[in-house]
Design an enzyme around this catalytic site. Structure first.
Site, PDB file in Angstrom:
ATOM      1  N   TRP A 109     -65.867 -41.374 -94.811  1.00  0.00           N
ATOM      2  CA  TRP A 109     -66.495 -40.396 -95.723  1.00  0.00           C
ATOM      3  C   TRP A 109     -67.599 -39.599 -95.027  1.00  0.00           C
ATOM      4  O   TRP A 109     -68.099 -38.626 -95.575  1.00  0.00           O
ATOM      5  CB  TRP A 109     -67.074 -41.114 -96.946  1.00  0.00           C
ATOM      6  CG  TRP A 109     -66.044 -41.461 -97.986  1.00  0.00           C
ATOM      7  CD1 TRP A 109     -64.687 -41.250 -97.915  1.00  0.00           C
ATOM      8  CD2 TRP A 109     -66.287 -42.068 -99.272  1.00  0.00           C
ATOM      9  NE1 TRP A 109     -64.084 -41.694 -99.063  1.00  0.00           N
ATOM     10  CE2 TRP A 109     -65.039 -42.203 -99.907  1.00  0.00           C
ATOM     11  CE3 TRP A 109     -67.423 -42.521 -99.936  1.00  0.00           C
ATOM     12  CZ2 TRP A 109     -64.904 -42.760-101.190  1.00  0.00           C
ATOM     13  CZ3 TRP A 109     -67.299 -43.084-101.201  1.00  0.00           C
ATOM     14  CH2 TRP A 109     -66.047 -43.189-101.819  1.00  0.00           C
ATOM     15  N   HIS A 165     -68.363 -43.250 -83.074  1.00  0.00           N
ATOM     16  CA  HIS A 165     -67.718 -42.009 -83.527  1.00  0.00           C
ATOM     17  C   HIS A 165     -68.255 -40.838 -82.705  1.00  0.00           C
ATOM     18  O   HIS A 165     -69.436 -40.833 -82.318  1.00  0.00           O
ATOM     19  CB  HIS A 165     -68.001 -41.791 -85.017  1.00  0.00           C
ATOM     20  CG  HIS A 165     -67.166 -40.700 -85.607  1.00  0.00           C
ATOM     21  ND1 HIS A 165     -67.492 -39.376 -85.451  1.00  0.00           N
ATOM     22  CD2 HIS A 165     -66.009 -40.736 -86.293  1.00  0.00           C
ATOM     23  CE1 HIS A 165     -66.559 -38.635 -86.055  1.00  0.00           C
ATOM     24  NE2 HIS A 165     -65.637 -39.439 -86.565  1.00  0.00           N
ATOM     25  N   GLU A 169     -69.239 -38.036 -83.511  1.00  0.00           N
ATOM     26  CA  GLU A 169     -70.435 -37.400 -84.087  1.00  0.00           C
ATOM     27  C   GLU A 169     -71.691 -38.196 -83.742  1.00  0.00           C
ATOM     28  O   GLU A 169     -72.765 -37.629 -83.548  1.00  0.00           O
ATOM     29  CB  GLU A 169     -70.254 -37.235 -85.611  1.00  0.00           C
ATOM     30  CG  GLU A 169     -69.251 -36.128 -85.915  1.00  0.00           C
ATOM     31  CD  GLU A 169     -68.431 -36.333 -87.174  1.00  0.00           C
ATOM     32  OE1 GLU A 169     -68.815 -37.151 -88.025  1.00  0.00           O
ATOM     33  OE2 GLU A 169     -67.382 -35.670 -87.299  1.00  0.00           O
ATOM     34  N   GLY A 225     -62.237 -32.190 -87.883  1.00  0.00           N
ATOM     35  CA  GLY A 225     -62.795 -31.223 -88.825  1.00  0.00           C
ATOM     36  C   GLY A 225     -62.432 -29.786 -88.524  1.00  0.00           C
ATOM     37  O   GLY A 225     -63.004 -28.862 -89.091  1.00  0.00           O
ATOM     38  N   SER A 254     -58.209 -34.278 -88.240  1.00  0.00           N
ATOM     39  CA  SER A 254     -57.442 -33.405 -89.137  1.00  0.00           C
ATOM     40  C   SER A 254     -56.107 -34.016 -89.565  1.00  0.00           C
ATOM     41  O   SER A 254     -55.123 -33.302 -89.741  1.00  0.00           O
ATOM     42  CB  SER A 254     -57.234 -32.027 -88.502  1.00  0.00           C
ATOM     43  OG  SER A 254     -58.480 -31.405 -88.250  1.00  0.00           O
ATOM     44  N   GLY A 307     -60.952 -38.180 -92.069  1.00  0.00           N
ATOM     45  CA  GLY A 307     -62.227 -37.632 -92.527  1.00  0.00           C
ATOM     46  C   GLY A 307     -62.042 -36.876 -93.831  1.00  0.00           C
ATOM     47  O   GLY A 307     -61.979 -37.462 -94.911  1.00  0.00           O
ATOM     48  N   GLY A 308     -61.930 -35.568 -93.727  1.00  0.00           N
ATOM     49  CA  GLY A 308     -61.869 -34.693 -94.904  1.00  0.00           C
ATOM     50  C   GLY A 308     -60.890 -35.133 -95.988  1.00  0.00           C
ATOM     51  O   GLY A 308     -61.224 -35.131 -97.179  1.00  0.00           O
TER      52      GLY A 308
HETATM   53  P1  13P Z   1     -61.254 -35.010 -90.098  1.00  0.00           P
HETATM   54  O1  13P Z   1     -60.072 -35.783 -90.654  1.00  0.00           O
HETATM   55  O2  13P Z   1     -62.078 -34.372 -91.161  1.00  0.00           O
HETATM   56  O3  13P Z   1     -60.839 -34.089 -89.007  1.00  0.00           O
HETATM   57  O4  13P Z   1     -62.211 -36.110 -89.431  1.00  0.00           O
HETATM   58  C1  13P Z   1     -61.673 -37.028 -88.571  1.00  0.00           C
HETATM   59  C2  13P Z   1     -62.705 -38.037 -88.263  1.00  0.00           C
HETATM   60  O5  13P Z   1     -63.656 -37.767 -87.564  1.00  0.00           O
HETATM   61  C3  13P Z   1     -62.556 -39.368 -88.832  1.00  0.00           C
HETATM   62  O6  13P Z   1     -63.473 -40.263 -88.300  1.00  0.00           O
END
Ligand code: 13P
Length: 248
Positions: free
Chosen positions: A11, A95, A97, A171, A211, A232-233
């Site tokens: 999330w 991760h 990020e 993302g 994605s 993610g999304g």
């Molecule tokens: P998205 O699915 O939004 O591209 O994010 C992937 C992600 O970083 C999951 O940890």
């Protein structure tokens, strides 16, 4: 032993207790028949409420990070013991990020991974290259370094989940093709074989992330080395249930 597919949502810094509870209530009946393991890694502050919301379902609640120390002066961090108190079974570690915005290093990833394993929390260790690294032909070197350093001293690699998340696919709506993801994850498995033995490497669950959505999940999951997804999304909506039911 066949590897059990594992679909996990991340999330990130999204949702509130209210919207999270509502989503989990919607997801519960939709994932009832799923054959895979399912987790939602939620913001730390939402863990108690989401554990309660997911009770009695196949959805396990995970964290998005964990600290290596048992306790102490580490402002803003969370320990394994604190997570375990709420029945948390999984923690995302390293991760991109965290690496990109918060200075997470391979060494930190390693310490967090070892602490999670010691506390029976399954680490979901993220690895992946940036766009420029891929374009410069450095993908395999980058992944090798992340795996070698991030997984140092791990005794039982079969207790670790690896998430291959190419940074350029996160993302961006730009998913790796089925072939690109398969080829790179195959390389990761080969590398794990060199580090931990082929037999063990063949038992490690490796997810694809970046994605991944309700449309492309089937093709990705059909690849022989891809055992799951880190979403993610698409984990912020009921599309997550479509991904969990990718084989229906
Ligand atoms: P998205 O699915 O939004 O591209 O994010 C992937 C992600 O970083 C999951 O940890």
């Amino acid at each position: 032993m066949a590897r059990k597919p594992f679909i996990a949502g991340n999330w990130k810094m999204n949702m509130t207790a209210e919207s999270g509870k509502a989503l989990i209530a919607e997801l519960k009946p939709l994932v009832k028949e799923a054959k895979c393991n399912i987790a939602l890694c939620v913001p730390a502050i939402l863990i108690p409420a989401m554990v309660k919301a997911a009770k009695g379902s196949k959805i396990k609640i995970g964290a998005q990070n964990v600290h290596w120390a048992a306790s102490g002066a580490y402002t803003g961090e969370i320990s394994c013991e604190q997570l375990k108190e709420y029945g948390v079974k999984y923690a995302i570690i390293g991760h991109s990020e965290r690496r990109q915005y918060f200075g997470e290093t391979d060494e930190g990833v390693n310490k967090r991974t070892l602490a999670a394993l010691e506390n029976d929390i399954t680490p979901i260790v993220c690895v992946g290259e940036t766009l420029s690294e891929r374009e410069n032909g450095e993908t395999e070197n980058v992944l090798s370094r992340q795996l070698e350093n991030g997984l140092k001293s791990v005794e039982d690699i079969t207790k670790v989940v690896i998430a291959y998340e190419p940074v350029w696919a996160i993302g961006t709506g730009k998913t790796a093709t089925d072939e690109q993801a398969q080829e790179t994850i195959k390389f990761i498995r080969k590398k794990l074989g060199k580090l931990f033995g082929v037999k063990n490497a063949n038992r490690v669950v490796i997810q694809y992330g970046g994605s991944m959505n309700a449309k492309n999940c089937k093709g990705l999951m059909a690849q022989p080395d891809i055992d799951g997804g880190l979403i993610g999304g698409a984990s912020l909506k009921t599309d997550f249930a479509i991904i969990v039911n990718y084989n229906k």
